[in-house]
Structures are given as structure tokens and as C-alpha cells.
Design a protein around this motif. Structure first.
Motif, short mmCIF file in Angstrom:
data_model
loop_
_atom_site.label_atom_id
_atom_site.label_comp_id
_atom_site.label_asym_id
_atom_site.label_seq_id
_atom_site.Cartn_x
_atom_site.Cartn_y
_atom_site.Cartn_z
N VAL A 26 0.96 -1.24 -0.03
CA VAL A 26 0.10 -0.09 0.09
C VAL A 26 0.94 1.27 -0.09
N SER A 28 0.43 5.42 0.15
CA SER A 28 -0.48 6.60 0.37
C SER A 28 0.30 7.70 0.45
N VAL A 33 -4.77 6.81 -2.13
CA VAL A 33 -3.88 5.68 -1.67
C VAL A 33 -4.10 4.42 -2.86
N ALA A 35 -3.27 0.52 -3.76
CA ALA A 35 -2.86 -0.65 -3.13
C ALA A 35 -2.56 -1.78 -4.43
#
Length: 399
Positions: A26, A28, A33, A35
Motif C-alpha cells: 500500500v 499512501s 492511496v 494498493a
């Protein structure tokens, strides 16, 4: 062998990257964000620590997993999540440069290699801009300068014509900026081998900045200067100028400062970029000579066999989306051939736009003021986009 093969890899300084065991990775940041699903991403992320090159990262995987690991690493590099690690660790500005897609180490190298001369005209002060540039790692001075910054109160200051002429002769780029007014202006960076010169910009400024005065009485200038920044905001102009300049130095040709004027209205903090175009007929940098004479020929109407020409429901020969993409950069209250392009109030089903300008608001009897008030064009269409494109083309034809 690429630089990624030999350079140590790390995560982009503006991101927080977290490998999640057996699930993925992940990343951010302030823009959201991302993933990446799959255990292979988590394992690649766990190995990257800012000290190992690409081959060292891939060597941690067995032969059966190497292709998958290489694909995952390539994906993360392509997304800007994994980058070349900065030498000496992350510096204060590292996250900012990283968020712009510029390697922090490369940015520092380019800034250190630059020498900038800062000049102030018309009562402006060069000290603040010069200090900010030096703090950013840029050498400031006239000897060996590769670029000149000219600070003014007015983009039509008379001295700029001579500066422009000298810059064209010496082939030295220069940036024009106005730090102290309520609407701060920065740019463009004038380069003799590409793009427009100051005279190209000045023609549009005379058309728009002085409003209708230049249409009727070209020698007249407004008596009252444009409002200045309040004391509490007096440093913002210098900071914006220095920031735009270091971006241009670090990003090079990819930075918009080279072809646009950035305006920041301090009364509403609205920022806009205004495209500056090269004018072939410019007396300073144009191609010279009179325009070619075109012999008038009769128009013949007809359709070619197998023609697939685009025809809109409005009977236009071009897609209005394509028309706007091609010409809408000419719309600007500062640098545009068309100062205004606005939808008129009315029912949702009525698509009409006004375009053109600048115009004066005439109060009282309109007789005698036609040259001031008669500069608007209009466009209509069966859709909003068609009306907008139509109004733009009408104004460009009048220009």
C-alpha cells in the motif's frame, strides 16, 4: 544497462509505503492511496531499503519467482513509487521534488549548476527573490549567468523592449515577473530558440490589460495603478517567483513556466495559467516580410466518394471537442486573443455563449461609444460544447 540497474532503489519521499505480508503493498500520500494486490508486491517492498540496486533486489528471489518479481518491480517503478534513492538520504525538499516526479538528487544538481541574475525595475526589490534562490542552492550573480529574472510593476514597462532585444541577440533566456500587485504574475521564461518573445506577449497585453483604452486612444494609460499586495502578504510574490524558477531549472522543458504566465489573485487565491503564443508577425522575433497574398478562387461544393468527414448535428465540419482542444488556449483575460468565453444565463436547453472583448460597460447613452462596447461575439448550438466552440471561433474570426 539502465541507471535503475546500478543505482540504489528506494521509495518516493512523498509517499508512505507499507508492505502487507501475504497480501500486497500500500502506498499512501496526499493525493490518495494505491494498493497493489499480490504477495509478490509485499515481498519486493520488504527488500527495498534505499541501499540495493535493481539486480540485488531481484537476486533475493528464486529462479521460478524472478520473472514475477521483475514484473512487480517494473510496475512500482513505472508508477513512481520506487525511485532512485537520493544520495546522502532524503533532504528537506526531497518529498516536494519527488511529488513532482523529479529525483531529489537530480534537482539539487541542476540547481547547483545554475547561475541566475536578478534585476529589479520600476521600484521593485530584488533582494527577497535573490535570497530565496540562494537558499534553494542557486548561485545568484551577473557573471556567467545562464538566466536573468526581471522584476517589474508593469509587464508593459518601456525598458522591457530593450531587455528583450538584448536577450534575442545574446541568446540568453529570461523570466519576467510582477511580485507586488494584487494579481501576482510569474513568467513566461523567454527563450530565443523556442517559443514567443516579450513583444509577442506585449501585443496581447496591450489588447487586454489596458482594456478598451488602447482600442480608441492607444497612447492613453490608466492613471490609477493596479492595487498592491497588503503588508501581511508582501512576501508571497517573491516566494512564488522563486518557487516557479527553481521548478523550471529542475524540470527543464517539461515545466509550464516556459510557455505560460502564472497569475495568482491574492483576493481570492485563484491561480491560473495563461498560454503565451509565438506570433509569426512579431516585429522582434517573427519571420519578417509581408504575409503571402492568396489569390481568391471560387468555392466548389461537393462530397468526395467514400468521405468520412465529421459533420455535427449543427452542420459543423469539425468535432467541437477537437476545436476546443486546438484553440481554447487562446482564451485568457491576460494573454489571449479572446478575453472572455462565458455561458449566458438562460434555460438549460438554451446553449449560448458570449466571447471576445475586452469591452467597456457603457452607462447612459450608447451613441458615440460603439467602438468601446461592440467587441463581443456569440455562439449557439444544440449542446453546451457546440455553443462554446462556436462562440470561440466567432471571436477568433473577429480578432
Amino acid at each position: 544497462m539502465t541507471s535503475d540497474d546500478v543505482a540504489a532503489l528506494g521509495f518516493a519521499a512523498h509517499l508512505s509505503v507499507t508492505p502487507i505480508a501475504e497480501q500486497g503493498l500500500v502506498a499512501s500520500g496526499e493525493r490518495g492511496v494505491d494498493a497493489y494486490a499480490g504477495e509478490i508486491f509485499a515481498r519486493v517492498g520488504e527488500i527495498i531499503d534505499g541501499t540495493q540496486a535493481r539486480e540485488a533486489v531481484l537476486a533475493a528471489f528464486g529462479e521460478s519467482e524472478r520473472a514475477e518479481a521483475e514484473e512487480a518491480l517494473t510496475t512500482l517503478i513505472g508508477a513512481g513509487i520506487v525511485v532512485e534513492a537520493a544520495a546522502g538520504g532524503v533532504h528537506r525538499d526531497g518529498g516536494w521534488w519527488s511529488s513532482l516526479g523529479v529525483a531529489p538528487g537530480l534537482a539539487r544538481e541542476r540547481l547547483a549548476a545554475a547561475t541566475v541574475e536578478v534585476r529589479a525595475l520600476g521600484g521593485t526589490d530584488a533582494t527577497a527573490v535573490a535570497d530565496l534562490l540562494q537558499t534553494s542552492g542557486v548561485r545568484v550573480g551577473s557573471e556567467g549567468a545562464t538566466l536573468t529574472v526581471v522584476l517589474v510593476d508593469d509587464y508593459l514597462t518601456d525598458e522591457l523592449a530593450e531587455i528583450n532585444e538584448q536577450a534575442l541577440e545574446c541568446d540568453r533566456p529570461w523570466l519576467l515577473a510582477r511580485p507586488g500587485r494584487a494579481i501576482i504574475l510569474v513568467g513566461p521564461v523567454f527563450e530565443s530558440d523556442r517559443g514567443p518573445c516579450w513583444e509577442c506577449l506585449a501585443q496581447r497585453l496591450r489588447l487586454n490589460q489596458r482594456h478598451c483604452l488602447n482600442r480608441v486612444w492607444p497612447a492613453v494609460r490608466p492613471r490609477s495603478p493596479e492595487p498592491t499586495l497588503p503588508v501581511a502578504a508582501s512576501g508571497i510574490g517573491s516566494e512564488l517567483i522563486a518557487t516557479e524558477l527553481v521548478r523550471w531549472l529542475a524540470e527543464g522543458a517539461s515545466n509550464l513556466a516556459g510557455t505560460t504566465v502564472l497569475s495568482l489573485d491574492s483576493r481570492g487565491w485563484r491561480a491560473e495559467r495563461h498560454r503565451v503564443v509565438w506570433r509569426p508577425q512579431c516585429p522582434a522575433c517573427g519571420v519578417g516580410g509581408p504575409p503571402e497574398k492568396v489569390v481568391a478562387t471560387p468555392i466548389e461544393l461537393g462530397a468526395e466518394a467514400g468521405s468520412t468527414s465529421f459533420v455535427t448535428p449543427d452542420l459543423r465540419a469539425a468535432d467541437p471537442h477537437a476545436t476546443l482542444r486546438r484553440y481554447e488556449h487562446h482564451v485568457s483575460s491576460i494573454t489571449g486573443a479572446v478575453a472572455t468565453l462565458e455561458r449566458r444565463n438562460g434555460p438549460d436547453v438554451m446553449h449560448t455563449y458570449l466571447s471576445g472583448g475586452p469591452v467597456a460597460r457603457v452607462h447612459g447613452t450608447a451613441a458615440g461609444w460603439e467602438r468601446w462596447a461592440g467587441q463581443y461575439s456569440a455562439g449557439k448550438g444544440t449542446s453546451d460544447i457546440a455553443a462554446r466552440a462556436g462562440a470561440l471561433c466567432e471571436a477568433l474570426e473577429r480578432y
